[in-house]
Design an enzyme around this catalytic site. Structure first.
Site, PDB file in Angstrom:
ATOM      1  N   SER A  87      -5.648   5.342  -0.593  1.00  0.00           N
ATOM      2  CA  SER A  87      -5.377   3.908  -0.729  1.00  0.00           C
ATOM      3  C   SER A  87      -6.560   3.196  -1.388  1.00  0.00           C
ATOM      4  O   SER A  87      -7.710   3.389  -0.989  1.00  0.00           O
ATOM      5  CB  SER A  87      -5.121   3.342   0.662  1.00  0.00           C
ATOM      6  OG  SER A  87      -4.853   1.978   0.555  1.00  0.00           O
ATOM      7  N   SER A  88      -6.253   2.390  -2.413  1.00  0.00           N
ATOM      8  CA  SER A  88      -7.325   1.604  -3.042  1.00  0.00           C
ATOM      9  C   SER A  88      -7.661   0.461  -2.098  1.00  0.00           C
ATOM     10  O   SER A  88      -6.783  -0.319  -1.744  1.00  0.00           O
ATOM     11  CB  SER A  88      -6.856   1.006  -4.367  1.00  0.00           C
ATOM     12  OG  SER A  88      -6.214   1.974  -5.145  1.00  0.00           O
ATOM     13  N   THR A 138      -1.481   2.445  -8.098  1.00  0.00           N
ATOM     14  CA  THR A 138      -2.576   3.141  -8.765  1.00  0.00           C
ATOM     15  C   THR A 138      -2.026   4.251  -9.661  1.00  0.00           C
ATOM     16  O   THR A 138      -2.499   4.457 -10.777  1.00  0.00           O
ATOM     17  CB  THR A 138      -3.546   3.720  -7.712  1.00  0.00           C
ATOM     18  OG1 THR A 138      -3.866   2.671  -6.831  1.00  0.00           O
ATOM     19  CG2 THR A 138      -4.788   4.260  -8.345  1.00  0.00           C
ATOM     20  N   GLU A 180       1.215  -8.780   2.033  1.00  0.00           N
ATOM     21  CA  GLU A 180       1.087  -7.977   3.258  1.00  0.00           C
ATOM     22  C   GLU A 180       1.551  -8.775   4.459  1.00  0.00           C
ATOM     23  O   GLU A 180       1.089  -9.890   4.699  1.00  0.00           O
ATOM     24  CB  GLU A 180      -0.362  -7.512   3.450  1.00  0.00           C
ATOM     25  CG  GLU A 180      -0.723  -6.396   2.485  1.00  0.00           C
ATOM     26  CD  GLU A 180      -2.076  -5.757   2.744  1.00  0.00           C
ATOM     27  OE1 GLU A 180      -2.817  -6.237   3.632  1.00  0.00           O
ATOM     28  OE2 GLU A 180      -2.387  -4.785   2.039  1.00  0.00           O
ATOM     29  N   SER A 182       0.832  -1.198   0.000  1.00  0.00           N
ATOM     30  CA  SER A 182       0.000   0.000   0.000  1.00  0.00           C
ATOM     31  C   SER A 182       0.876   1.261   0.000  1.00  0.00           C
ATOM     32  O   SER A 182       1.796   1.386   0.805  1.00  0.00           O
ATOM     33  CB  SER A 182      -0.895  -0.020   1.238  1.00  0.00           C
ATOM     34  OG  SER A 182      -1.663   1.139   1.236  1.00  0.00           O
ATOM     35  N   GLY A 183       0.604   2.155  -0.933  1.00  0.00           N
ATOM     36  CA  GLY A 183       1.361   3.410  -1.014  1.00  0.00           C
ATOM     37  C   GLY A 183       2.599   3.307  -1.873  1.00  0.00           C
ATOM     38  O   GLY A 183       3.380   4.255  -1.987  1.00  0.00           O
ATOM     39  N   GLY A 207      -0.205  -5.944  -2.930  1.00  0.00           N
ATOM     40  CA  GLY A 207       0.987  -6.795  -2.845  1.00  0.00           C
ATOM     41  C   GLY A 207       0.954  -7.607  -1.557  1.00  0.00           C
ATOM     42  O   GLY A 207       0.044  -7.475  -0.745  1.00  0.00           O
ATOM     43  N   ASN A 216      -1.368   5.354   3.193  1.00  0.00           N
ATOM     44  CA  ASN A 216      -1.586   6.041   1.915  1.00  0.00           C
ATOM     45  C   ASN A 216      -2.861   6.868   2.000  1.00  0.00           C
ATOM     46  O   ASN A 216      -3.909   6.344   2.369  1.00  0.00           O
ATOM     47  CB  ASN A 216      -1.712   4.965   0.811  1.00  0.00           C
ATOM     48  CG  ASN A 216      -1.866   5.575  -0.568  1.00  0.00           C
ATOM     49  OD1 ASN A 216      -1.916   6.794  -0.718  1.00  0.00           O
ATOM     50  ND2 ASN A 216      -1.941   4.716  -1.575  1.00  0.00           N
TER      51      ASN A 216
HETATM   52  N1  LIG Z   1       5.292   8.009  -9.963  1.00  0.00           N
HETATM   53  C1  LIG Z   1       4.951   8.809  -8.960  1.00  0.00           C
HETATM   54  N2  LIG Z   1       5.339  10.097  -8.977  1.00  0.00           N
HETATM   55  C2  LIG Z   1       4.984  10.929  -7.982  1.00  0.00           C
HETATM   56  N3  LIG Z   1       4.277  10.532  -6.906  1.00  0.00           N
HETATM   57  C3  LIG Z   1       3.857   9.268  -6.824  1.00  0.00           C
HETATM   58  C4  LIG Z   1       4.175   8.330  -7.866  1.00  0.00           C
HETATM   59  N4  LIG Z   1       3.636   7.159  -7.521  1.00  0.00           N
HETATM   60  C5  LIG Z   1       3.017   7.344  -6.336  1.00  0.00           C
HETATM   61  N5  LIG Z   1       3.143   8.600  -5.904  1.00  0.00           N
HETATM   62  C6  LIG Z   1       2.618   9.187  -4.659  1.00  0.00           C
HETATM   63  O1  LIG Z   1       2.356   8.164  -3.749  1.00  0.00           O
HETATM   64  C7  LIG Z   1       0.973   8.114  -3.373  1.00  0.00           C
HETATM   65  C8  LIG Z   1       0.516   6.683  -3.251  1.00  0.00           C
HETATM   66  O2  LIG Z   1       0.521   6.056  -4.513  1.00  0.00           O
HETATM   67  P1  LIG Z   1      -0.632   5.059  -4.975  1.00  0.00           P
HETATM   68  O3  LIG Z   1      -1.943   5.496  -4.491  1.00  0.00           O
HETATM   69  O4  LIG Z   1      -0.436   4.810  -6.397  1.00  0.00           O
HETATM   70  O5  LIG Z   1      -0.215   3.780  -4.161  1.00  0.00           O
HETATM   71  P2  LIG Z   1      -0.807   2.335  -4.264  1.00  0.00           P
HETATM   72  O6  LIG Z   1       0.344   1.418  -4.412  1.00  0.00           O
HETATM   73  O7  LIG Z   1      -1.863   2.289  -5.278  1.00  0.00           O
HETATM   74  O8  LIG Z   1      -1.412   2.188  -2.825  1.00  0.00           O
HETATM   75  P3  LIG Z   1      -2.717   1.360  -2.336  1.00  0.00           P
HETATM   76  O9  LIG Z   1      -2.387  -0.060  -2.450  1.00  0.00           O
HETATM   77  O10 LIG Z   1      -2.863   1.836  -0.956  1.00  0.00           O
HETATM   78  O11 LIG Z   1      -3.806   1.837  -3.228  1.00  0.00           O
HETATM   79  C9  LIG Z   1       0.247   8.849  -4.462  1.00  0.00           C
HETATM   80  O12 LIG Z   1      -0.916   9.449  -3.996  1.00  0.00           O
HETATM   81  C10 LIG Z   1       1.283   9.880  -4.862  1.00  0.00           C
HETATM   82  O13 LIG Z   1       1.242  10.971  -3.984  1.00  0.00           O
END
Ligand SMILES: Nc1ncnc2c1ncn2[C@@H]1O[C@H](COP(=O)(O)OP(=O)(O)OP(=O)(O)O)[C@@H](O)[C@H]1O
Length: 970
Positions: free
Chosen positions: A160-161, A112, A362, A107-108, A360, A157
């Site tokens: 977070s999705s 996404t 956990e 997560s984070g 991923g 996050n």
């Molecule tokens: N390539 C990137 N460039 C800049 N900031 C990023 C990038 N990827 C992620 N972030 C930052 O990190 C935060 C978390 O990313 P994201 O929501 O994609 O995580 P995730 O892996 O989908 O998490 P979850 O599993 O909780 O949904 C985003 O809101 C953004 O602020």
């Protein structure tokens, strides 16, 4: 390794496969760190992309970056999510097959974001027609809606999705995105009723309260303040500064309109959202019988009436179960509804790229049923990856005719079986425990596990582990040895979560709801069915199995996202956290598999193109088959037989160091080559310069010589010069030819061209004259003829002539109407040709009288008001005299013997040039003499007078003492 990379792009290795110490986790972390410090967040493991969340905007997702990666060979440019997206797209277009991109990480970590970047990349770079823009917009806008309902702020996050997502993007045969389909997995329903400290419920609740119109909220019975709702305020961070709920509400509202949601849909949807909030605020009190009552029915009226003989605890449980069920199923309805708007009705063949954004591995301090499901999902995906990667690797060796060496890897099927095997696996055992009669608890479930799978090598409990396990495993826990490592799960809540029960009568109520979405979500058929609905575990297992079916038929690409620190800070690289993720993402394992065969492979053409300068046989061009060229090249640079293999179309290099040495040699030779080329080029330039100068000197010398001999007849000494001068003059003349007949300018010719110039000038003038004449009217021509006659008479002879030139002649200076009719009668000819006022001097006293001179075709008449004073037949006219001065005097001579006449007519006229010219033209003879000094004139037969002309300070005419007429002009 390849392409025109800048020094910055070459930090560490861009592909872990090229790490020499490929088994060393430290070397792996080192490389990742080095690159991260330079904001290089992407690194490959072969074709797998490792991405480290930068937690800052890096400016690497611009349209120009997208264009840069479009259609470029995967390894040509620095690693990027666009390279991976583009590669999948190109392969899909050229091979017309289906692909998926699996994005995983904790997560984070940025999953996404990565999937959004890929979607944007396709939206910008894929071809597009106007009619299909709607499909593209819907694909893009489905994201904010899903995020509003499926994402929440967690400690890890802010966005977070809370569900797994698989999205198919469908492309037509031209590669235009035309539709899509989304599948969601395991939405975290528990969040609807409970959030940890510092976390929030799903975004949509807060967005509705912050952004909804006051009227809208009132109609839903809602207040703007989220603190008023129990389901929104348990985490104590309802107002999160990093989230702009009001703005997001606008985005989501706009997205709803694009993806085909009707007013009625939205009314029902937000009715449900509001009901969930009201539901959360219902409190229960115990009555005398220990049953729950609802003291405040304010909320109830917004939902329905509930009368229920349950204890307050059970009532609260039922309430929350209802809220979870309602939200969970509404979410599924929402996904289906979005799918309806994404569907492409045209049934021509489509290819797809699937994006799988899934949780991923956990591993927390306390892991429950959710982690169990998530980690099981990752086991399945890992199995897919290993199988697909190995298969692809081995298929490539086979295709290339390379001797195939079996690659050793851990096949995690054994763990998958442990979890999912029918009747024997953990999920089956859990299901059994859920449905069996009699009291079943989490403890009885654990005992059953020990009993049934206790001997499995990847299963462990405290009891089974004996004294060894005492420290690591609690009494209510079991441990699984996953492919990525050990995880200990606490069985507390397993049964309840797996059952996910909702009281039957609550379901009945929901089936009969006025809200059509609820009626779609809770079908009467479900109540009528005698079969137990599948448990959550079984449902998840089934949906995973369908997912794998979807994926197995597609070509895979992988993105592994890594979270660099737990505090969401840019530039902070937490080694411990990262090592943990490298392990759980199975990156070392993946690298080992990739490296088990050959570290590097490249098409012969590409390899040769890059390194051909290292061997004299292949430089600068190799004309034979590329494979032979590569063989010649590697033999020349000394590759040992164990270092490489030649396939049908590719060279396979076993060790990275071999490639590095080649690359170093290439760098070195590039410099040498550059120096050599530079020297060679300088030589060429210098020689060119010398030749240029020599040529210039020769030209100048010939020119000077030509100039010296320019006036001589054409010969070898001056021919070139004259040809040049002639050409130059003629070319120049083009811009200097006179524009009209009066323009007397002419480009001065060189001596040699004087004749030619005169001829040309004559031609030019004639041409202009001809042109001019064509444009002259008959009337004007007549006037000009008169001017020509005047010129013949007066030019250069009489003063004032030049000034008269630009005064046009008149047809007459008096109107016929001005002549007395009697006079006209006396004039024998019918037509007056010309008339002009004159002063007549008589012969005696030279008295001046006002008269008119009237000309007809035959005669000149001197007339006064009513009388002809004198008529001079042209046949009797002897001549006309004027002086050379500007006195206006003219004398019309008559024959001295003519007794009818009173002598010559001495007249003065303001328009003497005109009057004399008209007269001459009528007489048709040159009769004019321009005299200087004096003239004799006849006063009468046999008598003569003299007129003396001279200039003086004052114009006058008088008779002097000698009886001569003196005419003085100014
Ligand atoms: N390539 C990137 N460039 C800049 N900031 C990023 C990038 N990827 C992620 N972030 C930052 O990190 C935060 C978390 O990313 P994201 O929501 O994609 O995580 P995730 O892996 O989908 O998490 P979850 O599993 O909780 O949904 C985003 O809101 C953004 O602020």
């Amino acid at each position: 390794m390849e392409g025109t990379l800048t020094a910055r792009d070459k930090v560490g290795v861009q592909d872990f496969v090229l790490l020499d110490a490929h088994t060393s986790e430290a070397a792996f972390v080192d490389n990742l760190r080095k690159r991260f410090k330079e904001n290089l967040i992407y690194t490959y493991i072969g074709t797998l992309l490792v991405s480290v969340n930068p937690y800052q905007e890096l400016g690497i997702y611009t349209v120009s970056q997208m264009e840069l990666y479009q259609g470029v060979n995967f390894f040509e440019l620095p690693p990027h999510v666009y390279a991976l997206a583009d590669n999948a797209y190109r392969m899909m277009c050229s091979e017309l097959n289906n692909h998926f991109i699996l994005i995983s990480g904790e997560s984070g970590a940025g999953k996404t974001e990565a999937s959004k970047k890929i979607l944007q990349y396709y939206a910008v770079t894929c071809p597009m027609t106007e009619s299909l823009q709607v499909a593209r917009d819907r694909l893009l806008l489905s994201n904010p809606v899903l995020e509003a309902f499926g994402n929440a702020k967690t400690l890890r996050n802010d966005n977070s999705s809370r569900f797994g997502k698989y999205m198919d993007i469908q492309f037509d045969l031209q590669g235009i995105p035309v539709g899509g389909h989304i599948i969601s997995y395991l939405i975290e329903k528990s969040r609807v009723v409970y959030q940890n400290q510092g976390e929030r419920n799903f975004h949509i609740f807060y967005q509705l309260l912050a952004g909804g119109e006051a009227d809208h909220l009132a109609s839903l019975g809602l207040e703007r303040d989220p603190q008023l709702y129990k389901y929104l305020s348990q985490g104590h961070c309802a107002k999160e500064s990093s989230l702009n709920d009001k703005n997001e509400w606008k985005t989501v509202s706009n997205a709803f309109s694009v993806i085909d949601f009707t007013e009625a849909d939205l009314e029902n949807l937000f009715g449900i959202i509001a009901s969930v909030l009201h539901l959360g605020n219902i409190c229960f009190q115990e009555d005398d019988q220990g049953c729950a009552t609802v003291p405040d029915t304010h909320e109830i009226k917004w939902i329905a009436k509930v009368i229920c003989p349950l204890t307050p605890d059970l009532s609260a449980y039922a309430r929350d179960a209802m809220a979870k069920a309602v939200y969970g199923r509404t979410f599924t309805w929402l996904v289906n509804k979005i799918n309806c708007s994404l569907v492409n009705k045209d049934d021509t063949k489509k290819t797809v790229i699937g994006l799988l954004d899934i949780y991923g591995f956990e591993v927390f301090d306390k892991n429950g049923f959710e982690q169990f499901c998530i980690n099981y999902c990752n086991e399945k995906l890992q199995q897919l990856l290993i199988e697909r990667t190995l298969k692809a690797e081995q298929a490539e060796y086979e295709m290339e005719g390379i001797e195939w060496e079996p690659i050793q890897y851990f096949n995690n099927k054994i763990i998958c079986d442990l979890v999912e095997e029918r009747h024997k696996g953990i999920i089956s055992i859990l299901d059994e425990e859920c449905i069996r009669p009699g009291p079943a608890t989490d403890v009885s479930f654990l005992e059953k596990l020990e009993d049934r799978v206790g001997r499995h090598a990847h299963f462990q409990t405290r009891k089974l582990a004996g004294p060894k396990g005492q420290k690591r495993i609690g009494w209510s826990e079991f441990q699984l040895l996953h492919y990525a490592g050990e995880v200990t799960y606490c069985t507390k809540g397993f049964l309840e979560k797996n059952n996910d029960l909702l009281y039957r009568h609550l379901k009945e109520v929901l089936c009969r709801s006025d809200n059509s979405i609820l009626r779609e979500c809770f079908l009467v058929a479900e109540l009528e069915s005698r079969r137990r609905p599948p448990t959550v575990g079984t449902q998840f297992k089934n949906s995973l199995s369908s997912l794998l079916e979807i994926l197995i038929s597609k070509e895979p690409s992988y993105i592994r996202c890594i979270k660099p620190n737990a505090t969401k800070e840019p530039s902070k690289f937490d080694d411990f956290l990262i090592r943990h993720q490298i392990k759980y993402l199975g990156l070392m394992e993946h690298l080992r598999v990739r490296r088990a065969g050959f570290a590097y492979r490249r098409k012969y053409e590409h390899f040769l193109q890059r390194y051909k300068s290292l061997c004299p046989d292949t430089w600068p061009h190799w004309h034979g088959p590329p494979g032979e060229g590569v063989e010649r090249l590697v033999t020349y640079i000394g590759y040992g037989p164990e270092e490489y293999k030649l396939g049908k179309t590719k060279i396979f290099i076993r060790f990275p160091r071999t490639l590095f040495a080649t690359e170093d040699a290439f760098e070195f030779s590039k410099h040498q080559l550059a120096t050599k080329l530079e020297a060679h080029w300088r030589g060429v330039l210098a020689r060119k310069e010398v030749q240029r100068r020599r040529w210039a000197v020769q030209i100048i010398r010939r020119f000077v010589k030509g100039f010296i001999h320019r006036d001589e007849p054409l010969g070898p000494d001056n021919e070139e010069y004259i040809v040049f001068v002639r050409k130059n003059y003629i070319l120049n003349l083009r811009y200097h030819v006179p524009k009209n007949v009066l323009d007397k300018s002419w480009l001065r010719p060189p001596g040699i061209l004087e004749n030619a110039s005169d001829l040309l000038r004559g031609m030019c003038l004639r041409n202009l004259v001809r042109k001019y004449c064509r444009g002259v009217t008959a009337e004007r021509r007549a006037l000009m003829q008169e001017k020509v006659v005047a010129s013949e008479i007066f030019r250069g002879k009489k003063e004032g002539y030049a000034d008269s030139l630009n005064q046009p002649f008149a047809n007459s200076r008096i109107d016929e109407g001005d002549i007395h009719p009697k006079v006209l009668q006396l004039i024998s000819s019918e037509k007056v040709e010309y008339g002009v006022p004159v002063i007549k001097y008589d012969r005696k006293g030279f008295k001046a009288r006002q008269r008119q001179l009237v000309l007809t075709r035959e005669a000149a008449y001197v007339v006064d008001v009513a009388k002809v004073k004198q008529k001079i037949e042209f046949s009797e006219l002897k001549g006309v005299s004027t002086s050379s001065l500007s006195d206006g005097l003219l004398v019309i001579h008559v024959s001295p013997e003519d007794h009818k006449q009173k002598g010559d007519a001495v007249l003065q006229c303001e328009h003497v040039f005109e009057a004399v010219t008209k007269l001459v033209m009528l007489v048709k003879k040159d009769v004019v003499s321009v005299v200087q000094g004096s003239l004799q004139f006849s006063i009468g037969p046999g008598r003569e007078g003299t007129i003396v002309f001279h200039t003086g300070p004052e114009e006058q005419i008088y008779k002097d003492k000698n009886g001569q007429l003196r005419v003085v002009s100014g």
